[in-house]
Design an enzyme around this catalytic site. Structure first.
Site, PDB file in Angstrom:
ATOM      1  N   HIS A   1      -3.564  -5.186   0.208  1.00 24.41           N
ATOM      2  CA  HIS A   1      -3.083  -5.713   1.489  1.00 24.41           C
ATOM      3  C   HIS A   1      -3.169  -7.247   1.487  1.00 24.41           C
ATOM      4  CE1 HIS A   1      -2.712  -1.948   3.843  1.00 24.41           C
ATOM      5  NE2 HIS A   1      -3.618  -1.522   2.983  1.00 24.41           N
TER       6      HIS A   1
ATOM      7  N   GLU B   1      -1.725  -9.374   3.283  1.00 20.77           N
ATOM      8  CA  GLU B   1      -1.689  -9.975   4.624  1.00 20.77           C
ATOM      9  C   GLU B   1      -3.080 -10.324   5.128  1.00 20.77           C
ATOM     10  OE1 GLU B   1      -1.671  -5.439   5.454  1.00 20.77           O
ATOM     11  OE2 GLU B   1      -0.995  -6.847   3.908  1.00 20.77           O
TER      12      GLU B   1
ATOM     13  N   CYS C   1       0.843  -1.201   0.000  1.00 21.57           N
ATOM     14  CA  CYS C   1       0.000   0.000   0.000  1.00 21.57           C
ATOM     15  C   CYS C   1       0.880   1.253   0.000  1.00 21.57           C
ATOM     16  CB  CYS C   1      -0.974  -0.037   1.179  1.00 21.57           C
ATOM     17  SG  CYS C   1      -2.346   1.140   1.018  1.00 21.57           S
TER      18      CYS C   1
END
Length: 544
Positions: free
Chosen positions: A516, A518, A381
């Protein structure tokens, strides 16, 4: 009909209700049941999207664009069930909906009150979209006795009466502290907490007692007697060596068995092979790597909770221990020697997401270090945006490159995104608009360039879907200049307008992503980007 398990907390906060809910959900799943977990947050924010990470930890994002509590990350990582907008509600959202209804005249002139209108809205949330489920686990945020949580406790009381005791259970997570000076465990805080909950009309069926020392049978019997539960329903929850040991530990203490007993169910024995393998990979690594995370909120690990876990998952996939070094980006803003001293021992450098100018120059300096020293680099990001600004300044000759997020600039390599296409159609925003609920958030597709590093990481895929949460975007008008400087745009939005992924083909591992990744990583299914990043860091460690 779904059965409901309500999870409350007492004595103090941070006892691990979210982890307990996730672990119980995983155990019920392992027995073949279909589960969903929900979170009731008592605070008055509509969602945590505008809250500082130091206030509430990370903001977890769902595929359908909800900005939610970080506990939903635990739920997804442990059960694999994708969270939805309907799985997290706050007092603020409840009141917002009720006030909107009142303004429309939906209440036909009635006086709008906490009971029944607020509690009815809470019950609607709890009961929604549950037809195909065996269990719905509902975690109540905060601690019993808080003023903010009273409407939620009252809603539980009403639901228990309406659904019946055979279809509902209450698990109360509490603390049994150890007083070292006296050498004793003390049960009185638990007794008082249960008394408080009972005084509100909710009698817990199981007690999960967090403790640092073994809870003797005599103390369990005492808690059971004074709290009006069966002795077997008093379950100790000792501190675990890892969060991934918690499901196995709770199973060993009989948590899932006692829950099924309460519902008069005899489920099959759980298949815990998955969790045995996860714990084995986590506890028995065959090597280790060190990853430097250069961020803004490094003083609070919960600000990067999903990121932390995704790195651990990448380690599991490679059977290595991942040592994470949280590095404050502000320390890198002035001193090149400090940058080298901090980053030279790292086998990989990661710049995560964030907002605001503070620490941005330190992040850019970290990108430059990784590029010049050929250290594996991963930008997420804002981290991707910093990689583009660094590339513009140092390899594309655009010395004044910056982001409009940091103030006026003559070279806006990164700028506010004013419109984009979503499943609902064209979305438009302005710099002067509200901050809350206005970002490009949720799952969006990206098209990958053929024969690119990113395509190989995704197994040859040409199109992917990942979760986003950002207000600023790399300006594609600078694409040619950046690519001439060696930074290739290897992933774009389907309409070809928004940069999603950049990489450096002349670097061992240098990737920046606008999304993102994750948020979708799980211990039993590590995200391919983290798996590959840790593999590159392991290769770097072998070269040192």
């Amino acid at each position: 009909m779904a059965r409901y398990i309500f999870i409350t907390g007492g004595v103090v906060s941070s006892l691990g209700k979210g982890l307990m809910a996730a672990s119980l959900g995983a155990l019920l799943q392992a027995r073949g049941y279909k589960v969903r977990i929900r979170k009731f947050d008592p605070y008055l924010n509509v969602d945590p999207g505008t809250m500082s990470p130091y206030q509430h930890g990370e903001v977890y994002v769902t595929d359908d664009g909800a900005e939610t509590d970080l506990d939903l990350g635990h739920y997804e990582r442990f059960t694999g069930v994708s969270a939805r907008q309907s799985d997290n509600v706050t007092s603020g959202r409840i009141y917002q909906q009720i006030i909107a209804r009142e303004r429309r005249g939906d209440y036909l002139g009635a006086t709008v009150q906490v009971i029944p209108h607020v509690t009815d809205a809470i019950k609607e949330f709890a009961l929604a979209d549950a037809d195909d489920l065996d269990f719905v686990l509902c975690e109540i945020g905060g601690t019993v006795g808080d003023i903010e949580s009273l409407p939620f406790i009252e809603a539980i009381r009403q639901l228990r009466n309406e659904l019946g005791p055979d279809n509902t259970a209450v698990v109360h997570v509490t603390l049994v502290p150890y007083i070292s000076a006296a050498g004793e465990l003390k049960t009185k805080p638990t007794q008082h907490s249960v008394r408080e909950l009972t005084s509100l009309g909710v009698q817990p069926d199981l007690l999960l007692c967090r403790c640092e020392h073994e809870l003797p049978a005599s103390e369990r019997a005492k808690i059971a007697l004074f709290c009006n539960v069966r002795p077997e329903a008093v379950i100790q929850a000792l501190d675990a060596s890892s969060i991934y040991a918690v499901p196995l530990q709770y199973h060993g203490e009989g948590l899932d068995e006692q829950v099924l007993r309460h519902f008069h169910l005899e489920g099959p024995s759980p298949d815990l092979t998955r969790w045995d393998d996860i714990l084995d990979r986590h506890q028995n690594p065959e090597g280790e790597v060190t990853i430097g995370v250069v961020g803004k909120y490094v003083g609070l690990p919960d600000a990067y909770k999903s990121l932390n876990e995704a790195l651990v998952h990448g380690g599991m996939a490679n059977r290595v221990k991942v040592n994470i070094r949280w590095l404050d980006a502000e320390l890198f803003e002035q001193d090149d020697a400090e940058i080298a001293a901090q980053l030279e021992p790292m086998h990989g450098i990661l710049v995560p997401g964030g907002f605001g100018e503070r620490g941005s120059e330190g992040k850019i300096a970290s990108v430059r270090f990784a590029r010049e020293r050929k250290v594996p680099f991963f930008g997420i990001c804002l981290g991707m945006q910093m990689a583009c600004i660094e590339g513009a300044r140092n390899t594309a000759g655009i010395a004044a490159a910056s982001s409009t997020e940091f103030g006026e600039t003559t070279e806006p390599v990164v700028g506010i995104i004013t419109e984009w296409m979503s499943k609902e159609g064209l979305q438009q925003r302005s710099a002067e608009g509200d901050l809350g609920g206005t970002m490009r958030v949720g799952a969006y597709e990206a098209k990958l360039s053929g024969n690119s590093h990113i395509s190989r990481i995704y197994g040859g895929a040409t199109e992917i879907s990942e979760r986003h949460r950002h207000r600023y975007e790399v300006n594609s008008a600078y694409r040619d200049a950046l690519e001439n400087g060696g930074l290739v745009f290897s992933g774009m939005s389907p309409d070809g307008l928004l940069p999603e992924i950049v990489e450096r083909p002349d670097h061992p591992w240098f990737i920046g992503v606008q999304f993102h990744p994750e948020l979708k990583s799980k211990p039993f299914d590590p995200h391919p980007l983290f798996r590959d990043f840790i593999a590159a860091a392991l290769q770097q460690a072998r070269l040192v």
